[in-house]
Design an enzyme around this catalytic site. Structure first.
Site, PDB file in Angstrom:
ATOM      1  N   HIS A  59       1.786   1.130  -4.149  1.00 48.10           N
ATOM      2  CA  HIS A  59       2.022  -0.298  -3.925  1.00 48.10           C
ATOM      3  C   HIS A  59       1.172  -0.876  -2.792  1.00 48.10           C
ATOM      4  O   HIS A  59       0.963  -0.241  -1.762  1.00 48.10           O
ATOM      5  CB  HIS A  59       3.509  -0.609  -3.759  1.00 48.10           C
ATOM      6  CG  HIS A  59       4.184  -0.100  -2.521  1.00 48.10           C
ATOM      7  ND1 HIS A  59       4.264  -0.847  -1.362  1.00 48.10           N
ATOM      8  CD2 HIS A  59       4.843   1.045  -2.265  1.00 48.10           C
ATOM      9  CE1 HIS A  59       4.951  -0.168  -0.454  1.00 48.10           C
ATOM     10  NE2 HIS A  59       5.314   0.981  -0.959  1.00 48.10           N
ATOM     11  N   ASP A 161       2.750   2.718   4.798  1.00 50.21           N
ATOM     12  CA  ASP A 161       3.601   2.443   3.637  1.00 50.21           C
ATOM     13  C   ASP A 161       3.113   1.128   3.025  1.00 50.21           C
ATOM     14  O   ASP A 161       3.487   0.063   3.517  1.00 50.21           O
ATOM     15  CB  ASP A 161       5.061   2.346   4.074  1.00 50.21           C
ATOM     16  CG  ASP A 161       5.996   1.989   2.923  1.00 50.21           C
ATOM     17  OD1 ASP A 161       5.566   2.006   1.775  1.00 50.21           O
ATOM     18  OD2 ASP A 161       7.158   1.668   3.215  1.00 50.21           O
ATOM     19  N   GLU A 191       6.693  -4.084  -4.263  1.00 49.84           N
ATOM     20  CA  GLU A 191       7.558  -2.881  -4.263  1.00 49.84           C
ATOM     21  C   GLU A 191       8.680  -3.033  -3.260  1.00 49.84           C
ATOM     22  O   GLU A 191       9.827  -2.666  -3.510  1.00 49.84           O
ATOM     23  CB  GLU A 191       6.714  -1.635  -3.949  1.00 49.84           C
ATOM     24  CG  GLU A 191       7.448  -0.313  -4.152  1.00 49.84           C
ATOM     25  CD  GLU A 191       8.179   0.213  -2.920  1.00 49.84           C
ATOM     26  OE1 GLU A 191       8.876   1.232  -3.045  1.00 49.84           O
ATOM     27  OE2 GLU A 191       8.084  -0.389  -1.824  1.00 49.84           O
ATOM     28  N   GLU A 192       8.328  -3.579  -2.094  1.00 49.23           N
ATOM     29  CA  GLU A 192       9.305  -3.665  -0.998  1.00 49.23           C
ATOM     30  C   GLU A 192      10.451  -4.630  -1.318  1.00 49.23           C
ATOM     31  O   GLU A 192      11.467  -4.650  -0.628  1.00 49.23           O
ATOM     32  CB  GLU A 192       8.616  -4.081   0.305  1.00 49.23           C
ATOM     33  CG  GLU A 192       7.527  -3.121   0.794  1.00 49.23           C
ATOM     34  CD  GLU A 192       8.054  -1.785   1.293  1.00 49.23           C
ATOM     35  OE1 GLU A 192       9.286  -1.579   1.312  1.00 49.23           O
ATOM     36  OE2 GLU A 192       7.221  -0.940   1.663  1.00 49.23           O
ATOM     37  N   ASP A 214       3.555   7.462  -2.763  1.00 50.01           N
ATOM     38  CA  ASP A 214       4.148   6.659  -1.697  1.00 50.01           C
ATOM     39  C   ASP A 214       4.209   7.471  -0.405  1.00 50.01           C
ATOM     40  O   ASP A 214       3.579   8.521  -0.303  1.00 50.01           O
ATOM     41  CB  ASP A 214       5.552   6.179  -2.130  1.00 50.01           C
ATOM     42  CG  ASP A 214       5.889   4.792  -1.579  1.00 50.01           C
ATOM     43  OD1 ASP A 214       5.650   4.555  -0.370  1.00 50.01           O
ATOM     44  OD2 ASP A 214       6.405   3.949  -2.332  1.00 50.01           O
ATOM     45  N   HIS A 300       8.327   1.581   8.175  1.00 51.65           N
ATOM     46  CA  HIS A 300       8.692   0.171   8.367  1.00 51.65           C
ATOM     47  C   HIS A 300       8.680  -0.239   9.837  1.00 51.65           C
ATOM     48  O   HIS A 300       9.455  -1.095  10.263  1.00 51.65           O
ATOM     49  CB  HIS A 300      10.041  -0.156   7.690  1.00 51.65           C
ATOM     50  CG  HIS A 300       9.941  -0.160   6.194  1.00 51.65           C
ATOM     51  ND1 HIS A 300      10.876  -0.755   5.378  1.00 51.65           N
ATOM     52  CD2 HIS A 300       8.984   0.329   5.360  1.00 51.65           C
ATOM     53  CE1 HIS A 300      10.502  -0.598   4.109  1.00 51.65           C
ATOM     54  NE2 HIS A 300       9.353   0.060   4.082  1.00 51.65           N
TER      55      HIS A 300
HETATM   56 CO    CO Z   1       8.290   0.634   2.252  1.00 51.26          CO
HETATM   57 ZN    ZN Z   2       6.364   2.453   0.071  1.00 49.51          ZN
END
Ligand code: CO
Ligand code: ZN
Length: 326
Positions: A59, A161, A191-192, A214, A300
């Site tokens: 992603h 990420d 995706e998030e 990922d 994150h």
């Molecule tokens: Co993420």
């Molecule tokens: Zn991810």
């Protein structure tokens, strides 16, 4: 490393992946037969082969914040776009698409541990509503603004990420020598926000097998929760997270490939989180699917951290899978 830095630093909160897509599209174009962008903004790159359809997905989007209100003193209130954790935002810098920068803070009367998006604001340096409204508008998004740093064999920055996986998939495509499968490298959107892009991309591609790439949380830092995943010990074969359980066909395929190529890998079973696999698996009549992850610390946050050996091994793992008949 320069390319990884460029991909990581591109602006791309969920729904505004344009900049990331341009970087990847320009890099991948010489190595694939077809490129298309679907209505969700997914970048779908095909390398033709006579076999079954193998899809890999990474992603492009990153977490961010969106302006919901500007107060009379010019402070900006926001909503989270994706999994934005308050403890990772305290007095961190953010940057809007138009270049405006700011610092995230929270209401002074509330203890930091009780901060949530409602209690927080961005200080963009404005002193009135009028001044702030010239700098940002309702609906504008911002992402973390942090430095890409190298720490020995580890690198740290925003959006590992999932840009480190975008990078790994891109590098893998550059190294393909044989293509026994009809191969699709897909760079997904949103995706998030709940695997939204992948859901559509899988309907466009209709794969026979799919593997998402990922990052995953590790348990190798002081007094961390028990997670059997360590930086530097290889990419994971993810058995489950909160969005899926691995298909037996995908599990056998991945482990066979890793063993044949002598790639160190870690088996991973997570009780939380989700990846594009969760959406892809449930399309059409169901798709044998799995995820492989690059272990990552501080997910994150503005300084997501990965090990370069894991990145290299993930690239080798992906190449081996792409070159193996599904
Ligand atoms: Co993420
Ligand atoms: Zn991810």
């Amino acid at each position: 490393m320069e390319l990884l830095k460029k991909i990581v630093e591109a602006f791309g909160p969920s729904g505004r992946e344009d900049e990331v897509r341009e970087v990847i599209k320009n890099e991948i174009a010489p190595y694939v037969d077809e490129i298309k962008v679907d209505n969700m903004g997914n970048l779908i790159c095909r390398k033709k082969g006579n076999g079954k359809k193998l899809m890999m997905a990474a992603h492009m989007d990153e977490i961010g914040i969106m302006v919901t209100h500007i107060d009379k003193n010019g402070f900006v209130r926001f909503a989270a776009v994706g999994g934005v954790y308050p403890q990772n935002c305290v007095h961190r810098a953010v940057k809007f698409e138009n270049g405006t920068k700011g610092v995230i803070s929270g209401e002074g009367k509330t203890a930091i541990r009780d901060w949530n998006a409602d209690k927080m604001y961005v200080d963009i340096g404005a002193e009135s509503y009028e001044e702030a409204a010239k700098m940002v508008a309702i609906g504008d998004m911002a992402t973390f603004c942090s430095e890409f740093i190298v720490m020995g064999k580890k690198v740290s920055g925003k959006t590992m990420d999932d840009r480190v996986a975008c990078y790994a998939l891109l590098e893998a495509v550059k190294k393909i020598k044989e293509c026994p499968n009809d191969f699709y490298a897909v760079f997904t959107t949103q995706e998030e926000l709940g695997l939204r892009g992948a859901k559509v991309a899988a309907q466009v591609v209709e794969p026979d097998m799919a593997i998402a790439v990922d990052v995953s949380s590790v348990g190798d830092t002081p007094e961390s929760n028990i997670v059997d995943l360590t930086l530097g010990k290889g990419p994971s074969v993810k058995i489950k997270d909160a969005s899926y359980i691995i298909s037996p066909q995908a599990r056998d395929f991945m482990i066979k490939c890793a063993n044949e190529a002598g790639i160190p890998y870690q088996l991973e079973a997570a009780s939380f989180g989700g990846t594009d696999t969760g959406a892809i698996m449930l399309t059409g009549t169901g798709v044998p699917s799995a995820t492989t992850s690059i272990p990552c610390r501080y997910i994150h946050s503005p300084q997501e951290t990965v090990h370069l050996d894991d990145v290299e091994n993930e690239i080798k793992f992906l190449v081996k899978m792409i070159e193996t008949k599904v």
